[in-house]
Design a protein around this motif. Structure first.
Motif, PDB file in Angstrom:
ATOM      1  N   VAL A 173       0.812  -1.224   0.000  1.00  0.00           N
ATOM      2  CA  VAL A 173       0.000   0.000   0.000  1.00  0.00           C
ATOM      3  C   VAL A 173       0.847   1.276   0.000  1.00  0.00           C
ATOM      4  CG1 VAL A 173      -2.061  -1.047   0.997  1.00  0.00           C
ATOM      5  CG2 VAL A 173      -0.303  -0.098   2.511  1.00  0.00           C
ATOM      6  N   ALA A 174       2.124   1.150  -0.303  1.00  0.00           N
ATOM      7  CA  ALA A 174       3.006   2.324  -0.283  1.00  0.00           C
ATOM      8  C   ALA A 174       2.501   3.417  -1.223  1.00  0.00           C
ATOM      9  CB  ALA A 174       4.429   1.917  -0.632  1.00  0.00           C
ATOM     10  N   GLU A 175       2.128   3.056  -2.432  1.00  0.00           N
ATOM     11  CA  GLU A 175       1.621   4.055  -3.388  1.00  0.00           C
ATOM     12  C   GLU A 175       0.311   4.659  -2.878  1.00  0.00           C
ATOM     13  OE1 GLU A 175      -0.253   4.398  -7.868  1.00  0.00           O
ATOM     14  OE2 GLU A 175       0.910   2.613  -7.383  1.00  0.00           O
ATOM     15  N   PHE A 176      -0.582   3.841  -2.361  1.00  0.00           N
ATOM     16  CA  PHE A 176      -1.848   4.332  -1.818  1.00  0.00           C
ATOM     17  C   PHE A 176      -1.602   5.334  -0.695  1.00  0.00           C
ATOM     18  CE2 PHE A 176      -5.063   4.086   1.512  1.00  0.00           C
ATOM     19  CZ  PHE A 176      -6.198   4.464   0.802  1.00  0.00           C
ATOM     20  N   MET A 177      -0.667   5.025   0.177  1.00  0.00           N
ATOM     21  CA  MET A 177      -0.416   5.865   1.354  1.00  0.00           C
ATOM     22  C   MET A 177       0.176   7.223   1.004  1.00  0.00           C
ATOM     23  SD  MET A 177      -1.779   4.281   3.828  1.00  0.00           S
ATOM     24  CE  MET A 177      -1.211   5.303   5.192  1.00  0.00           C
ATOM     25  N   THR A 178       0.671   7.407  -0.212  1.00  0.00           N
ATOM     26  CA  THR A 178       1.177   8.726  -0.595  1.00  0.00           C
ATOM     27  C   THR A 178       0.062   9.765  -0.630  1.00  0.00           C
ATOM     28  OG1 THR A 178       0.959   8.348  -2.978  1.00  0.00           O
ATOM     29  CG2 THR A 178       3.085   7.752  -1.953  1.00  0.00           C
ATOM     30  N   GLY A 179      -1.187   9.322  -0.662  1.00  0.00           N
ATOM     31  CA  GLY A 179      -2.319  10.250  -0.655  1.00  0.00           C
ATOM     32  C   GLY A 179      -2.800  10.612   0.728  1.00  0.00           C
ATOM     33  N   ALA A 180      -2.193  10.014   1.758  1.00  0.00           N
ATOM     34  CA  ALA A 180      -2.634  10.261   3.138  1.00  0.00           C
ATOM     35  C   ALA A 180      -2.282  11.670   3.580  1.00  0.00           C
ATOM     36  CB  ALA A 180      -1.998   9.248   4.087  1.00  0.00           C
ATOM     37  N   PRO A 181      -3.253  12.364   4.172  1.00  0.00           N
ATOM     38  CA  PRO A 181      -2.945  13.686   4.725  1.00  0.00           C
ATOM     39  C   PRO A 181      -2.199  13.503   6.041  1.00  0.00           C
ATOM     40  CG  PRO A 181      -5.260  13.163   5.058  1.00  0.00           C
ATOM     41  CD  PRO A 181      -4.653  12.037   4.284  1.00  0.00           C
ATOM     42  N   GLY A 182      -0.878  13.430   5.987  1.00  0.00           N
ATOM     43  CA  GLY A 182      -0.021  13.069   7.112  1.00  0.00           C
ATOM     44  C   GLY A 182      -0.358  13.683   8.449  1.00  0.00           C
ATOM     45  N   GLU A 183      -0.701  14.955   8.486  1.00  0.00           N
ATOM     46  CA  GLU A 183      -0.946  15.578   9.774  1.00  0.00           C
ATOM     47  C   GLU A 183      -2.322  15.269  10.350  1.00  0.00           C
ATOM     48  OE1 GLU A 183      -0.246  17.219   6.958  1.00  0.00           O
ATOM     49  OE2 GLU A 183      -1.982  18.458   6.540  1.00  0.00           O
ATOM     50  N   THR A 184      -3.216  14.637   9.559  1.00  0.00           N
ATOM     51  CA  THR A 184      -4.553  14.362  10.101  1.00  0.00           C
ATOM     52  C   THR A 184      -4.818  12.885  10.325  1.00  0.00           C
ATOM     53  OG1 THR A 184      -5.579  14.269   7.919  1.00  0.00           O
ATOM     54  CG2 THR A 184      -5.551  16.414   9.039  1.00  0.00           C
ATOM     55  N   VAL A 185      -4.071  12.014   9.689  1.00  0.00           N
ATOM     56  CA  VAL A 185      -4.337  10.592   9.829  1.00  0.00           C
ATOM     57  C   VAL A 185      -4.072  10.138  11.256  1.00  0.00           C
ATOM     58  CG1 VAL A 185      -3.666   8.278   9.107  1.00  0.00           C
ATOM     59  CG2 VAL A 185      -3.877  10.080   7.431  1.00  0.00           C
ATOM     60  N   GLY A 186      -5.111   9.609  11.881  1.00  0.00           N
ATOM     61  CA  GLY A 186      -4.980   9.032  13.207  1.00  0.00           C
ATOM     62  C   GLY A 186      -4.952  10.040  14.340  1.00  0.00           C
TER      63      GLY A 186
END
Length: 194
Positions: A173-186
């Motif tokens: 899921v490395a490519e998928f995770m590039t779309g994660a908004p890093g400061e808001t996830v979790g």
């Protein structure tokens, strides 16, 4: 049968109905509930293909959205090929287990946080079903190669990154995770994943 076992078994059957030669790039789990009632959850198990992403690229703002955003998934990725949780066996198993966990409440009762706990529990069940598809080798058996399982709840878009990350091997899921908004996830929530 435990509710999680029912979801795992049905997800396994759904994956078995996906065309092996269809160019599938992801299995999808659309997490939802009847009338947004957390006491009535279900998951639509489906898939999306590389051809679907190519077709979506004309409308999407970028390549990531065309490939990974549920906003561009075809019918097979949104409605799925099989729905689990709305079937009589799934409904009965869910209610029985929710009651035994002290999470069930009636319409005239204050849920007192049990609604959020029901959602978290269902997320855990869905993540567990996806992990089982990987761990059992079912995805490779049916599709000929490992593919990610994308878990998403259209009413909590940011949850899809945490759910998908927890449900899949990291490299898948490395490519998928590039779309994660890093400061808001979790952030701002207690993790619903074990």
């Amino acid at each position: 049968m435990a509710f999680s076992e029912h979801v795992e078994r049905t997800a396994d059957e759904a994956v078995g109905s996906i065309p092996a030669d269809g160019g599938v790039h992801a299995v999808t789990f659309r997490i939802d509930s009847v009338d947004q009632d957390p006491r009535l959850p279900y998951v639509a198990v489906g898939y999306t293909t590389g051809a679907d992403a190519t077709n979506a690229a004309q409308a999407a703002s970028d390549g990531w959205e065309a490939r990974w955003s549920y906003a561009y998934f075809p019918e097979t990725g949104l409605e799925g090929v099989r729905v689990v949780g709305r079937d009589p066996e799934g409904v009965a198993a869910h209610r029985r287990e929710a009651e035994s966990r002290g999470l069930w409440y009636e319409d005239d009762e204050d849920p007192a946080g049990r609604d959020e706990l029901l959602v978290s529990w269902f997320y855990e069940v869905c993540v567990g079903a996806a992990r089982r598809l990987h761990g059992s080798g079912r995805l490779v058996q049916v599709l000929g190669r490992p593919v990610p399982v994308i878990l998403y709840d259209m009413f909590d878009p940011d949850a899809m990154f945490e759910l998908t990350s927890a449900a899949n091997p990291a490299g898948l899921v490395a490519e998928f995770m590039t779309g994660a908004p890093g400061e808001t996830v979790g952030q701002g929530r207690t993790s619903f994943l074990g």
